[in-house]
Design an enzyme around this catalytic site. Structure first.
Site: not given
Length: 394
Positions: A146, A203, A207, A278, A280, A327-328
């Site tokens: 990664d 991103h 994370g 979260d 939301r 999220v993005g």
């Protein structure tokens, strides 16, 4: 007649397990296991189906054992022996992990060493390898880094302000992560001929990181020695003064392991809000007047705005801004709040395009075409990127 063979991609997270099946370059199906309340669920997707079902298993470590039976049940994998190679995502600090490797005794020794200093992600990788080996005996497994995308960073983007001899001897460098995600974004932009000279990729998921990309190559990123550095995240603190870390350890009487858990699992949005990790849920709480939810979200957005400016400075400007990650890709509210402070960069969002982009499966432009540099929402596809790199190992 040649028998069709398949690549299996494994992407273990701290709270989920993701798998994808490929035949050559062609995606066949995906499986995503996660915990929901007191039960486990899996989401299956192929070109014709997409559904979520409960599944009976004691923990996520047992997800691997469900992969082949479920893929056979859905008719996309004829038999276990058809899997010819497995690609396993590796998130681990160390120069060794800046390249892809076959999983052998040498790699296992490096992982065991890395586990002592970064147990959160490395433990998940080690356990996943053991489970894959048990369920797919005799299938070669390859560790897909990664961090490898960030190996192009200039010398000054690798260093902390510590004695260089110690940094070299102890292999303490700013390795960076989310490289597979950013590489996937770069691939998408090249496919549609929209790859700019100066690109900033946000991103944003559980994370989070921001990366500066120049002519398709990483030149800096907010994550460093471990995925803890950089932005405030769902449960990770992000960058924090080392003196503050020592004070926390001393005053709370934490062991090294407890401190690692504190910074990785009890901090970030969860720690700031005292309510949830979260976004939301925090947005909902904010709308009812919850001050700590409002504070957590404001601090999170501010950390992303600062990082975008930092990466733009590394590039000497910005031509395109990209949002990716869960999220993005899905939170129009968070994208709007981040962009509100970026007008000095000639960044402004189209209200309608941004609000309507909540879970797109393709590149979407959300900026005001006449008055802003392009801002894209691009779904990341780490599995596809891993498969491309796995094929390149031939």
């Amino acid at each position: 007649m040649a028998v069709e063979t398949y690549n299996l991609i494994s992407n273990p997270g701290t709270a989920s397990r993701k798998y994808a099946l490929f035949s050559g370059q062609h995606w066949r199906a995906s499986l995503h296991f996660e915990q929901e309340g007191d039960r486990f669920i899996y989401t299956y997707q192929d070109t014709a189906a997409h559904h979520t079902n409960p599944i009976d298993m004691p923990d996520l470590d047992h997800a691997v054992a469900q992969v082949a039976p479920l893929l056979k049940q859905h008719g996309v994998l004829p038999e276990l022996a058809a899997v010819s190679r497995i690609g396993l995502r590796i998130v681990a600090p160390g120069s060794f992990f800046l390249e892809n490797h076959p999983v052998d005794s040498l790699l296992m020794r490096h992982l065991e060493t890395a586990k002592r200093i970064a147990p959160l992600h490395v433990t998940a990788s080690l356990e996943e390898f053991q489970n894959l080996s048990a369920c797919f005996a005799h299938v070669p497994i390859y560790a897909i880094s990664d961090s490898s995308f960030h190996s192009t960073k200039p010398d000054w983007a690798w260093n902390y302000g510590i004695p260089l001899d110690d940094a070299d001897r102890l292999d303490i460098k700013r390795f960076g992560y989310h490289g597979l995600s950013v590489s996937s974004v770069v691939h998408t932009l090249r496919q549609v001929e929209k790859m700019p000279p100066r690109l900033v990729v946000c991103h944003l998921g559980s994370g989070a990181s921001v990366t500066a990309v120049e002519h398709g190559k990483s030149i800096d990123t907010t994550m460093g020695f471990s995925p803890l550095e950089g932005l405030i995240m769902a449960t990770r603190s992000g960058s924090i003064d080392a003196g503050a870390v020592l004070a926390i350890k001393q005053h709370l009487g934490l062991t090294d392991k407890q401190l690692e858990t504190y910074l990785n699992r009890q901090a970030g949005l969860l720690g700031l809000s005292g309510l949830s990790s979260d976004i939301r849920e925090l947005l909902g709480a904010e709308s009812t007047g919850n001050h700590r939810a409002e504070l957590a979200l404001g601090t999170y957005v501010y950390s992303v705005q600062k990082a975008i400016g930092q990466m733009a400075a590394a590039l000497g400007g910005i031509d395109v801004l990209v949002f990716t990650g869960t999220v993005g890709q899905r939170s129009a509210v968070i994208r709007k709040r981040i962009a509100q402070n970026l007008t000095y960069m000639d960044i402004s969002l189209d209200k309608h395009e941004n609000a309507s982009c909540i879970d797109s499966d393709s590149l979407i432009c959300i900026s005001t075409l006449a008055h802003s540099k392009p801002v894209f929402v691009i779904p990341t596809n780490e599995a596809l990127e891993m498969n491309r790199q796995l094929q390149d190992l031939d």
